[in-house]
Design an enzyme around this catalytic site. Structure first.
Site, PDB file in Angstrom:
ATOM      1  N   GLY A 174     -10.627  -3.385   3.455  1.00  0.00           N
ATOM      2  CA  GLY A 174     -11.761  -2.286   4.124  1.00  0.00           C
ATOM      3  C   GLY A 174     -10.419  -2.161   5.504  1.00  0.00           C
ATOM      4  O   GLY A 174     -11.300  -0.990   6.294  1.00  0.00           O
ATOM      5  N   ARG A 175     -10.051  -3.138   5.978  1.00  0.00           N
ATOM      6  CA  ARG A 175      -9.395  -2.942   7.436  1.00  0.00           C
ATOM      7  C   ARG A 175      -8.392  -1.930   7.658  1.00  0.00           C
ATOM      8  O   ARG A 175      -7.937  -1.202   6.892  1.00  0.00           O
ATOM      9  CB  ARG A 175      -8.650  -4.038   7.789  1.00  0.00           C
ATOM     10  CG  ARG A 175      -9.300  -5.338   7.267  1.00  0.00           C
ATOM     11  CD  ARG A 175      -8.676  -7.074   7.662  1.00  0.00           C
ATOM     12  NE  ARG A 175      -7.508  -7.322   6.359  1.00  0.00           N
ATOM     13  CZ  ARG A 175      -6.683  -8.113   6.718  1.00  0.00           C
ATOM     14  NH1 ARG A 175      -6.351  -8.380   7.473  1.00  0.00           N
ATOM     15  NH2 ARG A 175      -5.909  -7.765   5.185  1.00  0.00           N
TER      16      ARG A 175
ATOM     17  N   LYS B 173       1.686   2.195  -5.095  1.00  0.00           N
ATOM     18  CA  LYS B 173       1.931   1.358  -6.697  1.00  0.00           C
ATOM     19  C   LYS B 173       1.485   1.999  -7.541  1.00  0.00           C
ATOM     20  O   LYS B 173       1.499   2.224  -8.598  1.00  0.00           O
ATOM     21  CB  LYS B 173       2.406   0.066  -5.994  1.00  0.00           C
ATOM     22  CG  LYS B 173       3.579  -0.419  -5.175  1.00  0.00           C
ATOM     23  CD  LYS B 173       3.746  -1.521  -4.740  1.00  0.00           C
ATOM     24  CE  LYS B 173       2.788  -2.650  -4.362  1.00  0.00           C
ATOM     25  NZ  LYS B 173       2.382  -2.187  -2.831  1.00  0.00           N
TER      26      LYS B 173
ATOM     27  N   GLN C  92       2.444  -6.224  -3.115  1.00  0.00           N
ATOM     28  CA  GLN C  92       2.604  -5.742  -2.075  1.00  0.00           C
ATOM     29  C   GLN C  92       3.820  -5.631  -1.280  1.00  0.00           C
ATOM     30  O   GLN C  92       4.056  -4.426  -2.266  1.00  0.00           O
ATOM     31  CB  GLN C  92       2.942  -7.777  -1.093  1.00  0.00           C
ATOM     32  CG  GLN C  92       1.599  -8.180  -1.221  1.00  0.00           C
ATOM     33  CD  GLN C  92       0.950  -8.554  -2.309  1.00  0.00           C
ATOM     34  OE1 GLN C  92       1.704  -9.479  -3.284  1.00  0.00           O
ATOM     35  NE2 GLN C  92      -0.175  -8.683  -2.562  1.00  0.00           N
TER      36      GLN C  92
ATOM     37  N   ASP D 207       0.528  -1.013   0.043  1.00  0.00           N
ATOM     38  CA  ASP D 207      -0.077   0.151   0.325  1.00  0.00           C
ATOM     39  C   ASP D 207       0.133   1.092   0.075  1.00  0.00           C
ATOM     40  O   ASP D 207       0.018   2.320   0.529  1.00  0.00           O
ATOM     41  CB  ASP D 207      -0.944   0.058   1.237  1.00  0.00           C
ATOM     42  CG  ASP D 207      -2.085  -1.125   1.202  1.00  0.00           C
ATOM     43  OD1 ASP D 207      -2.057  -1.547   0.227  1.00  0.00           O
ATOM     44  OD2 ASP D 207      -2.232  -1.485   2.316  1.00  0.00           O
TER      45      ASP D 207
HETATM   46  P1  GDP Z   1      -0.328   0.264  -3.213  1.00  0.00           P
HETATM   47  O1  GDP Z   1      -1.329  -1.253  -2.887  1.00  0.00           O
HETATM   48  O2  GDP Z   1       0.819   0.567  -3.279  1.00  0.00           O
HETATM   49  O3  GDP Z   1      -1.022   0.963  -5.284  1.00  0.00           O
HETATM   50  O4  GDP Z   1      -1.166   1.399  -2.841  1.00  0.00           O
HETATM   51  P2  GDP Z   1      -2.901   1.688  -1.917  1.00  0.00           P
HETATM   52  O5  GDP Z   1      -3.970   2.215  -3.399  1.00  0.00           O
HETATM   53  O6  GDP Z   1      -3.101   0.032  -1.569  1.00  0.00           O
HETATM   54  O7  GDP Z   1      -2.965   2.592  -0.768  1.00  0.00           O
HETATM   55  C1  GDP Z   1      -2.496   3.907  -1.412  1.00  0.00           C
HETATM   56  C2  GDP Z   1      -3.533   5.415  -0.934  1.00  0.00           C
HETATM   57  O8  GDP Z   1      -2.736   6.334  -0.911  1.00  0.00           O
HETATM   58  C3  GDP Z   1      -4.691   5.413  -2.060  1.00  0.00           C
HETATM   59  O9  GDP Z   1      -5.517   6.055  -1.865  1.00  0.00           O
HETATM   60  C4  GDP Z   1      -3.815   6.246  -2.982  1.00  0.00           C
HETATM   61  O10 GDP Z   1      -5.276   6.448  -3.480  1.00  0.00           O
HETATM   62  C5  GDP Z   1      -3.182   7.003  -1.764  1.00  0.00           C
HETATM   63  N1  GDP Z   1      -2.167   7.690  -2.230  1.00  0.00           N
HETATM   64  C6  GDP Z   1      -1.354   7.654  -3.241  1.00  0.00           C
HETATM   65  N2  GDP Z   1      -0.507   8.649  -3.184  1.00  0.00           N
HETATM   66  C7  GDP Z   1       0.002   9.868  -2.205  1.00  0.00           C
HETATM   67  C8  GDP Z   1       0.126  10.566  -2.578  1.00  0.00           C
HETATM   68  O11 GDP Z   1       1.127  11.189  -2.609  1.00  0.00           O
HETATM   69  N3  GDP Z   1      -0.891  11.217  -0.902  1.00  0.00           N
HETATM   70  C9  GDP Z   1      -1.308  11.037  -0.661  1.00  0.00           C
HETATM   71  N4  GDP Z   1      -2.456  11.995   0.274  1.00  0.00           N
HETATM   72  N5  GDP Z   1      -2.394   9.547  -0.888  1.00  0.00           N
HETATM   73  C10 GDP Z   1      -1.910   9.091  -1.969  1.00  0.00           C
HETATM   74  P1  IMO Z   2      -1.071  -4.732  -1.881  1.00  0.00           P
HETATM   75  O1  IMO Z   2      -0.348  -4.379  -3.724  1.00  0.00           O
HETATM   76  C1  IMO Z   2      -0.279  -4.159   1.893  1.00  0.00           C
HETATM   77  C2  IMO Z   2      -0.841  -8.564   3.863  1.00  0.00           C
HETATM   78  C3  IMO Z   2      -1.815  -9.518   3.958  1.00  0.00           C
HETATM   79  C4  IMO Z   2      -1.716  -9.949   5.156  1.00  0.00           C
HETATM   80  C5  IMO Z   2      -0.375 -11.141   4.916  1.00  0.00           C
HETATM   81  C6  IMO Z   2      -0.568 -12.117   3.916  1.00  0.00           C
HETATM   82  O2  IMO Z   2      -2.391  -3.609  -2.364  1.00  0.00           O
HETATM   83  O3  IMO Z   2       0.380  -2.998  -1.508  1.00  0.00           O
HETATM   84  P2  IMO Z   2      -1.885 -12.752   2.245  1.00  0.00           P
HETATM   85  O4  IMO Z   2      -3.461 -12.226   1.739  1.00  0.00           O
HETATM   86  O5  IMO Z   2      -1.086 -12.576   0.903  1.00  0.00           O
HETATM   87  O6  IMO Z   2      -2.433 -14.462   2.673  1.00  0.00           O
HETATM   88  O7  IMO Z   2      -1.893 -11.869   3.752  1.00  0.00           O
HETATM   89  O8  IMO Z   2       0.205  -9.916   4.085  1.00  0.00           O
HETATM   90  N1  IMO Z   2      -1.088  -8.155   2.013  1.00  0.00           N
HETATM   91  C7  IMO Z   2      -1.557  -7.238   2.296  1.00  0.00           C
HETATM   92  N2  IMO Z   2      -0.924  -5.885   2.675  1.00  0.00           N
HETATM   93  N3  IMO Z   2      -0.889  -4.645   0.284  1.00  0.00           N
HETATM   94  C8  IMO Z   2      -1.027  -5.848   0.111  1.00  0.00           C
HETATM   95  O9  IMO Z   2      -1.222  -5.299  -1.200  1.00  0.00           O
HETATM   96  C9  IMO Z   2      -1.330  -6.913   0.467  1.00  0.00           C
HETATM   97  N4  IMO Z   2      -1.464  -8.149   0.509  1.00  0.00           N
HETATM   98  C10 IMO Z   2      -1.240  -8.694   1.241  1.00  0.00           C
HETATM   99  O10 IMO Z   2      -2.630  -8.428   5.153  1.00  0.00           O
HETATM  100  O11 IMO Z   2      -1.033  -9.473   6.360  1.00  0.00           O
HETATM  101 MG    MG Z   3      -3.011  -1.866  -1.949  1.00  0.00          MG
END
Ligand code: GDP
Ligand code: IMO
Ligand code: MG
Length: 434
Positions: A311-312, A19, A233, A16
């Site tokens: 959503g956690r 990326k 991840q 998260d």
């Molecule tokens: P990913 O799994 O690495 O693609 O990241 P996620 O989408 O799960 O979580 C990143 C969150 O941060 C998303 O809600 C993005 O819209 C948000 N986001 C990404 N870059 C930025 C930033 O520079 N600033 C803020 N405030 N939000 C960001």
């Molecule tokens: P993105 O690509 C954050 C975490 C889960 C759990 C552990 C194992 O959005 O960054 P799994 O379902 O793989 O057996 O879960 O890894 N996890 C992530 N945490 N971002 C992710 O993907 C994740 N994918 C798995 O919360 O702790």
């Molecule tokens: Mg993510």
């Protein structure tokens, strides 16, 4: 023509990091975007034109109609989740099947893998991993055990026979766990309902071209095409280098691009490592800089730190430099990308962990003992910049205190920060050195 290299973009923390957003921003520079590992446990958020999109299996280049998007052999696929994703994209006017290709060697997540995931988590009690319950662990287990089914198997005459055989094996395991599938649902559906939708999805996804992904990518590189591999991840969730056993079941690091797409190590070009200006983690496991006070809540609320897939709530803490150094080393990061510093715009002080301490021993990297209860962190205080950075579109518009913080991190981890993301929107991205 010289053979091109595959660039990589991946997460350096616990996932998260942002990326999806950055891949979308980078896509115009590349002909092909390819996912190489993980599955629908991923949730990649993209924002533009006032709309938010969350992708789970489909690469984050999908909103650029000229770009080819590949789901590589290292990715695992739940057909029902893929169908839902495609339907959502079509509802928004995109044509996701036009330039989407799936490697025939990608493995399938069966509905019974999802039940096994739930059974294994339940049996772990208090030491549960906090899995997304998307069937990731059991599917990769079957892949390694040489029992798995692949996308390419779907068109074989004996597919249903093999499907039933694997399902029945899973049911036998579930019995030994005294796990009653009638007492559990998959994404809110009873097993039979979910299975029916999963099987129906076979027809739905038949529009997507399946390929020998490794041949396709290598031929494309030879033809001068540019490729960006999109990680899912994060490095600290890697099955080898993460905080095992609180990890996912794939290699999430740059080395996995070679096996997850079928490209040789000497075909790798730049490695972009994305990190948040603080840290978050969903699920269980060690988190040395975790906060439990108001600051954690402030980061969570301002940063909208709630899982994109489940959503956690995401656990929040300060930036962890030993962990970041470790991730840069493992991946061979050439360029860093910092996201979400804007979340701390109002902070008076910003802390950064510079070292770990275990029984008076100082460490500047992440050790095996990260699970040790005696592990402590050494924190350093930095002055906050106390002004909004979200509207900046050039490095020169960023406050001096903020730039001092950026330069401090570069020095501390010995790697350049080439991109600064200052908000979730595509446009809120400052290219410093690219
Ligand atoms: P990913 O799994 O690495 O693609 O990241 P996620 O989408 O799960 O979580 C990143 C969150 O941060 C998303 O809600 C993005 O819209 C948000 N986001 C990404 N870059 C930025 C930033 O520079 N600033 C803020 N405030 N939000 C960001
Ligand atoms: P993105 O690509 C954050 C975490 C889960 C759990 C552990 C194992 O959005 O960054 P799994 O379902 O793989 O057996 O879960 O890894 N996890 C992530 N945490 N971002 C992710 O993907 C994740 N994918 C798995 O919360 O702790
Ligand atoms: Mg993510």
């Amino acid at each position: 023509m010289n053979k091109m290299k595959v660039d990589i973009l991946l997460g350096l923390q616990w996932g998260d990091e942002g990326k999806g957003k950055i891949v979308d921003v980078f896509t115009p520079k590349y002909d092909i975007i390819a996912r190489f590992q993980g599955g629908p446990n991923a949730g990649h958020t993209l924002e533009f034109n006032g709309q938010k999109h969350i992708l789970h299996t489909i690469p984050s280049g999908i909103f650029h109609p000229e770009t080819i998007n590949i789901i590589g052999n290292g990715v695992i696929i739940d057909l029902k989740i893929l169908q839902d994703e495609l339907e959502k994209l079509k509802d928004k006017g995109a044509e996701p099947c036009k330039n989407l290709f799936i490697s025939k060697k990608s493995h399938l997540i069966l509905p019974s893998h999802r039940m096994l995931d739930a059974a294994y988590e339940k049996s772990k009690g208090d030491s549960k991993i906090g899995s997304t319950l998307k069937g990731i662990g059991p599917t990769y287990t079957d892949k390694i055990a040489r029992l798995g089914l692949r996308i390419g198997d779907i068109s074989m005459a004996n597919f249903m026979e093999r499907y039933e055989k694997l399902k029945s094996l899973h049911f036998d395991i579930l019995k030994t766990y005294s796990f009653d599938i009638n007492q559990h649902t998959i994404d809110g559906l009873k097993f039979d309902e979910y299975e029916q939708k999963w099987l129906n999805a076979i027809d739905y996804i038949s529009d997507i071209k399946t390929i020998d992904g490794e041949q396709f990518i290598n031929d494309s590189l030879k033809a001068g095409k540019t490729v960006l591999a999109e990680g899912a991840q994060g490095t600290l969730l890697d099955v080898d280098f993460g905080s095992y056993p609180f990890v996912t079941s794939s290699n999430t690091v740059s080395a996995a691009v070679c096996t997850g797409l079928g490209v040789a190590p000497n075909s790798i070009g730049k490695v972009f490592g994305v990190f948040k200006a603080y840290c978050t983690r969903v699920g269980s496991g060690p988190f040395p800089t975790e906060l439990f006070d108001n600051t954690a809540e402030e980061l969570r609320v301002k940063g909208h730190e709630y899982g994109a897939t489940t959503g956690r709530i995401r656990r929040c803490g300060w930036l962890d430099l030993p962990a970041l150094r470790y991730s840069i080393m493992i991946n061979g990061v050439t360029d860093l990308i910092i996201t979400k510093a804007d979340v701390m715009d109002d902070f008076d002080e910003i802390m950064v962990a510079t070292h770990y301490k275990i029984n008076d021993n100082m460490l500047d990297y992440m050790p095996f003992e990260v699970l040790d209860k005696n592990l402590d962190v050494v924190l350093e205080v930095h002055k906050g910049w106390k002004q909004s950075i979200t509207d900046a579109n050039d490095e020169n518009q960023l406050p001096d205190t903020f730039m001092e913080y950026i330069e401090y991190i570069e020095k501390a981890v010995d790697c350049q920060i080439s991109v600064i993301s200052v908000g979730p929107d595509r446009k809120q991205t400052i290219m410093r050195r690219l």
